[in-house]
Each structure stands twice: as C-alpha cells, then as structure tokens.
Design an enzyme around this catalytic site. Structure first.
Site, PDB file in Angstrom:
ATOM      1  N   GLU A  73       0.819  -1.212   0.000  1.00 40.00           N
ATOM      2  CA  GLU A  73       0.000   0.000   0.000  1.00 40.00           C
ATOM      3  C   GLU A  73       0.853   1.263   0.000  1.00 40.00           C
ATOM      4  O   GLU A  73       0.408   2.333   0.422  1.00 40.00           O
ATOM      5  CB  GLU A  73      -0.935   0.017   1.215  1.00 40.00           C
ATOM      6  CG  GLU A  73      -1.985  -1.080   1.223  1.00 40.00           C
ATOM      7  CD  GLU A  73      -3.056  -0.908   0.150  1.00 40.00           C
ATOM      8  OE1 GLU A  73      -2.897  -0.041  -0.739  1.00 40.00           O
ATOM      9  OE2 GLU A  73      -4.049  -1.638   0.194  1.00 40.00           O
ATOM     10  N   HIS A  91      -2.941   2.459   8.345  1.00 42.04           N
ATOM     11  CA  HIS A  91      -4.011   1.733   7.647  1.00 42.04           C
ATOM     12  C   HIS A  91      -4.217   0.395   8.332  1.00 42.04           C
ATOM     13  O   HIS A  91      -3.268  -0.378   8.507  1.00 42.04           O
ATOM     14  CB  HIS A  91      -3.646   1.517   6.185  1.00 42.04           C
ATOM     15  CG  HIS A  91      -4.500   0.487   5.491  1.00 42.04           C
ATOM     16  ND1 HIS A  91      -5.881   0.489   5.576  1.00 42.04           N
ATOM     17  CD2 HIS A  91      -4.164  -0.583   4.732  1.00 42.04           C
ATOM     18  CE1 HIS A  91      -6.355  -0.533   4.877  1.00 42.04           C
ATOM     19  NE2 HIS A  91      -5.331  -1.201   4.364  1.00 42.04           N
ATOM     20  N   HIS A  93      -7.066  -3.103   9.226  1.00 41.13           N
ATOM     21  CA  HIS A  93      -8.255  -3.893   8.902  1.00 41.13           C
ATOM     22  C   HIS A  93      -9.019  -4.138  10.201  1.00 41.13           C
ATOM     23  O   HIS A  93      -9.452  -5.254  10.485  1.00 41.13           O
ATOM     24  CB  HIS A  93      -7.866  -5.219   8.254  1.00 41.13           C
ATOM     25  CG  HIS A  93      -7.218  -5.064   6.913  1.00 41.13           C
ATOM     26  ND1 HIS A  93      -6.743  -6.140   6.190  1.00 41.13           N
ATOM     27  CD2 HIS A  93      -6.962  -3.957   6.156  1.00 41.13           C
ATOM     28  CE1 HIS A  93      -6.219  -5.706   5.048  1.00 41.13           C
ATOM     29  NE2 HIS A  93      -6.339  -4.394   5.019  1.00 41.13           N
ATOM     30  N   HIS A 153     -12.863  -3.025   2.982  1.00 38.97           N
ATOM     31  CA  HIS A 153     -11.404  -3.143   3.099  1.00 38.97           C
ATOM     32  C   HIS A 153     -10.903  -2.848   4.501  1.00 38.97           C
ATOM     33  O   HIS A 153     -10.295  -3.705   5.140  1.00 38.97           O
ATOM     34  CB  HIS A 153     -10.753  -2.200   2.083  1.00 38.97           C
ATOM     35  CG  HIS A 153      -9.268  -2.321   1.981  1.00 38.97           C
ATOM     36  ND1 HIS A 153      -8.569  -1.965   0.846  1.00 38.97           N
ATOM     37  CD2 HIS A 153      -8.326  -2.727   2.861  1.00 38.97           C
ATOM     38  CE1 HIS A 153      -7.277  -2.167   1.042  1.00 38.97           C
ATOM     39  NE2 HIS A 153      -7.101  -2.624   2.262  1.00 38.97           N
TER      40      HIS A 153
END
Length: 225
Positions: A73, A91, A93, A153
């Site tokens: 990413e 980032h 999940h 996502h």
C-alpha cells in the site's frame, strides 16, 4: 536513516496489533521526515515488527534504506502525504471499521469526540488494494478529515506523528463500535451542525483534552477554607 521514525513505525505497529486493529500481516504504518518515509514492509508480522525491518523510501517510492520491500500500500501512503501533508499514516483492517465499511456510505457523527476525525467519516469507494485507483479514492475521502473508511477493506488515519495517528485509529474503531451497538438498539441520534460547533467552541475555551495545573484562584480558595 530515519532511525527515530523507523522505531515509531515499529512501535505503532506492535501497539495496534496488541489492540486487535492489525491481524498478522494485514495493515501498514508509515511516518515521514522531510523527503523520506519510513514504512512497514510487505509480509511482515506487525505484532513482532522491529525497527530494523522498517523500510525507508523517498517521496517517489524508491527504497533508500532497509532490506525488505515496502508495503504493497505504498502508493496509498504516499498519496496521503502528497495530498494532506501528513506526518504519519496508519491503515488497518480493524474489525468494527471493516464491518461498517461493508454497509455504510459514511459513518455519521454520533459523538463529539468524532470531531477529532473531522466529524462524519466518509467511506472511500472500493478499489483493488495497492492500486492508484485506491490511493486516489482514499485521498479524496480524507479531504477535510483525519480518518476515512475504505469500502469492504478497512480504515485509514493520518496525523502529525505516528502516536497521534494510532490514537485516531483507536478512536475511529471505538466510534464504529458505538455506532454498531446503538444501531442494534434503535436509530442513533446524530449531532447536528450547531451541536458540533458548540463542542468546538467549548473545547477551545476550556482547552479540552490537555492537562493543566489547578488555577491560582482555586488554590487560594482551598487555603481560605
């Protein structure tokens, strides 16, 4: 190179994993210093990440230090740095955030602490991970915000440094959990524009969220008693 930022990225990754926001190798963290970015490597177990495993790239994505390939990413992180002048990007999940990203177009502002995220949290449209399309979608969703959900996502947050980016990620996951629980009972009440503005005014007036010594006048009052 960027030894302090590499340690910050590793420590943030371990903290997020301990909090359950990062599972296994899923998720990524970065921190910027000038024209370079320290970022977690692809395929690393983030709960065990060490500073020497963190990769350093320039703002074009070229590796300038480290032995491991940067996160898949990378384009997403660099897009946030270019678009929003961030000092760190997280980032995840995270379970609640990811669940809500599958059903909502935006997370409404249901608690005043969400103003630290910018109020309502947008959901960036779905795009395949690691693609320019995803980076563009997320950068747009972050306009005027410090966090966003990523459809089907996960979640993303940015701040001036890694510690604050972690705090915003934890706050976003908490807000998602509150919304989910409230929705299971009924229709959550939302804070309107006037209520949000009143919170901002009160926070500024009272220096909300910062520690401060007891005022001299209060101390004198206590002595007089």
């Amino acid at each position: 190179m960027l030894e302090r930022e590499r340690e910050q990225v590793a420590a943030a990754s371990r903290r997020l994993a301990a909090a359950g926001l990062l599972i296994g190798t899923a998720g990524n963290v970065s921190a910027r210093a000038g024209e370079a970015v320290a970022i977690s490597p692809t395929g690393a177990v983030l709960a065990d990440l060490a500073a020497e495993q963190v990769t350093v790239v320039d703002l074009e994505g070229r590796v300038v230090a480290g032995d491991l390939e940067p996160s898949s990413e990378l384009a997403l992180h660099l897009g946030v740095y270019r678009g929003h002048g961030a000092g760190a990007v997280v980032h995840t999940h995270a379970p609640m955030a990811t669940a809500l990203s599958c059903v909502l177009d935006e997370l409404p502002c249901i608690h005043y602490q969400m103003l630290l995220l910018g109020g309502t949290v947008r959901v960036a449209p779905y795009a395949t991970f690691g693609t320019p399309e995803l980076a563009e979608s997320v950068v747009s969703a972050l306009e005027g915000r410090t966090a966003a959900l990523m459809a089907n996502h996960g979640a993303i947050a940015h701040a001036a440094d890694a510690d604050h980016a972690v705090e915003l990620s934890l706050l976003l996951e908490w807000a998602c959990a509150v919304y989910w629980r409230a929705s299971a009972i009924g229709t959550p009440r939302l804070l309107d524009a006037n209520q949000r503005e009143a919170v901002i005014a009160a926070a500024v007036e009272r220096s909300y969220g910062t520690t401060k010594p007891v005022s001299q006048s209060r101390g004198q009052h206590e002595e007089d008693r």
